[in-house]
Design a protein around this motif. Structure first.
Motif, PDB file in Angstrom:
ATOM      1  N   MET A   1       0.850  -1.173   0.000  1.00  0.00           N
ATOM      2  CA  MET A   1       0.000   0.000   0.000  1.00  0.00           C
ATOM      3  C   MET A   1       0.896   1.235   0.000  1.00  0.00           C
ATOM      4  SD  MET A   1      -3.106   0.857   2.648  1.00  0.00           S
ATOM      5  CE  MET A   1      -4.557   0.328   1.780  1.00  0.00           C
ATOM      6  N   ALA A   2       0.599   2.165  -0.846  1.00  0.00           N
ATOM      7  CA  ALA A   2       1.405   3.385  -0.972  1.00  0.00           C
ATOM      8  C   ALA A   2       1.152   4.323   0.212  1.00  0.00           C
ATOM      9  CB  ALA A   2       1.077   4.091  -2.272  1.00  0.00           C
ATOM     10  N   GLN A   3       2.154   5.119   0.508  1.00  0.00           N
ATOM     11  CA  GLN A   3       2.075   6.075   1.622  1.00  0.00           C
ATOM     12  C   GLN A   3       0.830   6.954   1.495  1.00  0.00           C
ATOM     13  OE1 GLN A   3       4.144   6.354   4.289  1.00  0.00           O
ATOM     14  NE2 GLN A   3       3.096   8.140   5.117  1.00  0.00           N
ATOM     15  N   ARG A   4       0.540   7.417   0.303  1.00  0.00           N
ATOM     16  CA  ARG A   4      -0.609   8.311   0.096  1.00  0.00           C
ATOM     17  C   ARG A   4      -1.927   7.599   0.442  1.00  0.00           C
ATOM     18  NH1 ARG A   4      -2.527  12.913   0.936  1.00  0.00           N
ATOM     19  NH2 ARG A   4      -4.279  13.391  -0.379  1.00  0.00           N
ATOM     20  N   GLU A   5      -2.042   6.332   0.071  1.00  0.00           N
ATOM     21  CA  GLU A   5      -3.259   5.575   0.382  1.00  0.00           C
ATOM     22  C   GLU A   5      -3.432   5.427   1.891  1.00  0.00           C
ATOM     23  OE1 GLU A   5      -2.266   2.141  -1.913  1.00  0.00           O
ATOM     24  OE2 GLU A   5      -3.780   2.610  -3.439  1.00  0.00           O
ATOM     25  N   VAL A   6      -2.333   5.177   2.586  1.00  0.00           N
ATOM     26  CA  VAL A   6      -2.378   5.050   4.043  1.00  0.00           C
ATOM     27  C   VAL A   6      -2.788   6.383   4.673  1.00  0.00           C
ATOM     28  CG1 VAL A   6      -0.994   4.589   6.111  1.00  0.00           C
ATOM     29  CG2 VAL A   6      -0.717   3.157   4.076  1.00  0.00           C
ATOM     30  N   GLU A   7      -2.261   7.469   4.160  1.00  0.00           N
ATOM     31  CA  GLU A   7      -2.633   8.788   4.669  1.00  0.00           C
ATOM     32  C   GLU A   7      -4.122   9.058   4.444  1.00  0.00           C
ATOM     33  OE1 GLU A   7       0.048  11.437   2.677  1.00  0.00           O
ATOM     34  OE2 GLU A   7       1.753  10.831   3.915  1.00  0.00           O
ATOM     35  N   ASP A   8      -4.635   8.650   3.289  1.00  0.00           N
ATOM     36  CA  ASP A   8      -6.065   8.827   3.011  1.00  0.00           C
ATOM     37  C   ASP A   8      -6.922   8.030   3.982  1.00  0.00           C
ATOM     38  OD1 ASP A   8      -5.453  10.510   0.894  1.00  0.00           O
ATOM     39  OD2 ASP A   8      -5.779   8.977  -0.656  1.00  0.00           O
ATOM     40  N   VAL A   9      -6.508   6.793   4.270  1.00  0.00           N
ATOM     41  CA  VAL A   9      -7.245   5.961   5.226  1.00  0.00           C
ATOM     42  C   VAL A   9      -7.208   6.607   6.610  1.00  0.00           C
ATOM     43  CG1 VAL A   9      -7.237   3.740   6.423  1.00  0.00           C
ATOM     44  CG2 VAL A   9      -6.938   3.817   3.945  1.00  0.00           C
ATOM     45  N   ALA A  10      -6.039   7.110   7.007  1.00  0.00           N
ATOM     46  CA  ALA A  10      -5.909   7.766   8.316  1.00  0.00           C
ATOM     47  C   ALA A  10      -6.823   8.994   8.386  1.00  0.00           C
ATOM     48  CB  ALA A  10      -4.458   8.151   8.580  1.00  0.00           C
ATOM     49  N   GLN A  11      -6.890   9.754   7.313  1.00  0.00           N
ATOM     50  CA  GLN A  11      -7.770  10.928   7.291  1.00  0.00           C
ATOM     51  C   GLN A  11      -9.236  10.515   7.426  1.00  0.00           C
ATOM     52  OE1 GLN A  11      -6.802  13.086   3.711  1.00  0.00           O
ATOM     53  NE2 GLN A  11      -5.288  14.356   4.763  1.00  0.00           N
ATOM     54  N   GLN A  12      -9.596   9.415   6.796  1.00  0.00           N
ATOM     55  CA  GLN A  12     -10.968   8.926   6.920  1.00  0.00           C
ATOM     56  C   GLN A  12     -11.273   8.510   8.360  1.00  0.00           C
ATOM     57  OE1 GLN A  12     -13.622   8.915   4.822  1.00  0.00           O
ATOM     58  NE2 GLN A  12     -12.280  10.225   3.607  1.00  0.00           N
ATOM     59  N   PHE A  13     -10.311   7.860   9.007  1.00  0.00           N
ATOM     60  CA  PHE A  13     -10.496   7.510  10.416  1.00  0.00           C
ATOM     61  C   PHE A  13     -10.711   8.764  11.255  1.00  0.00           C
ATOM     62  CE2 PHE A  13      -8.557   3.161   9.978  1.00  0.00           C
ATOM     63  CZ  PHE A  13      -9.606   2.474  10.566  1.00  0.00           C
ATOM     64  N   TRP A  14      -9.856   9.756  11.044  1.00  0.00           N
ATOM     65  CA  TRP A  14     -10.001  11.000  11.807  1.00  0.00           C
ATOM     66  C   TRP A  14     -11.357  11.652  11.550  1.00  0.00           C
ATOM     67  CZ3 TRP A  14      -7.900  12.162  16.040  1.00  0.00           C
ATOM     68  CH2 TRP A  14      -6.590  11.822  16.325  1.00  0.00           C
TER      69      TRP A  14
END
Length: 101
Positions: free
Chosen positions: A1-14
């Motif tokens: 999983m690319a860093q950007r995808e992980v950041e997007d998932v984290a933003q969705q959690f927040w």
């Protein structure tokens, strides 16, 4: 999983966490439960005496019930996210350790 995808998932959690935290009535859930209990008791006293409860009491009862439902929905979301995040952290820790990141 690319860093950007992980950041997007984290933003969705927040986003979900913030929405759940902002659920109406969450901050004073206990107080609203107590108020609803007292209100229900008052309405029952009217009913026992075969006297119609004032319309304002019924409106307040519905408002408190709706507020509690919204707050409890938010609380369920937060509890679910906490459980999931705890499991995620345990999995991550098993690979990288809690302080080896």
């Amino acid at each position: 999983m690319a860093q950007r995808e992980v950041e997007d998932v984290a933003q969705q959690f927040w986003k979900q966490i913030k929405a759940a935290c902002n659920s109406e009535g969450l901050s004073d859930l206990r107080t609203k439960r107590e108020q609803l209990e007292i209100l229900n008791t008052s309405i029952k006293q009217f009913e026992v005496k075969n006297v119609p409860a004032p319309e304002d009491l019924a409106k307040l009862q519905k408002s408190l019930t709706d507020d509690l439902k919204n707050a409890e929905d938010g609380l369920r979301v937060l509890s679910f996210l906490r459980e999931q995040l705890t499991q995620m952290m345990a999995t991550i820790d098993s690979y990288v350790g809690p302080k080896n990141g």
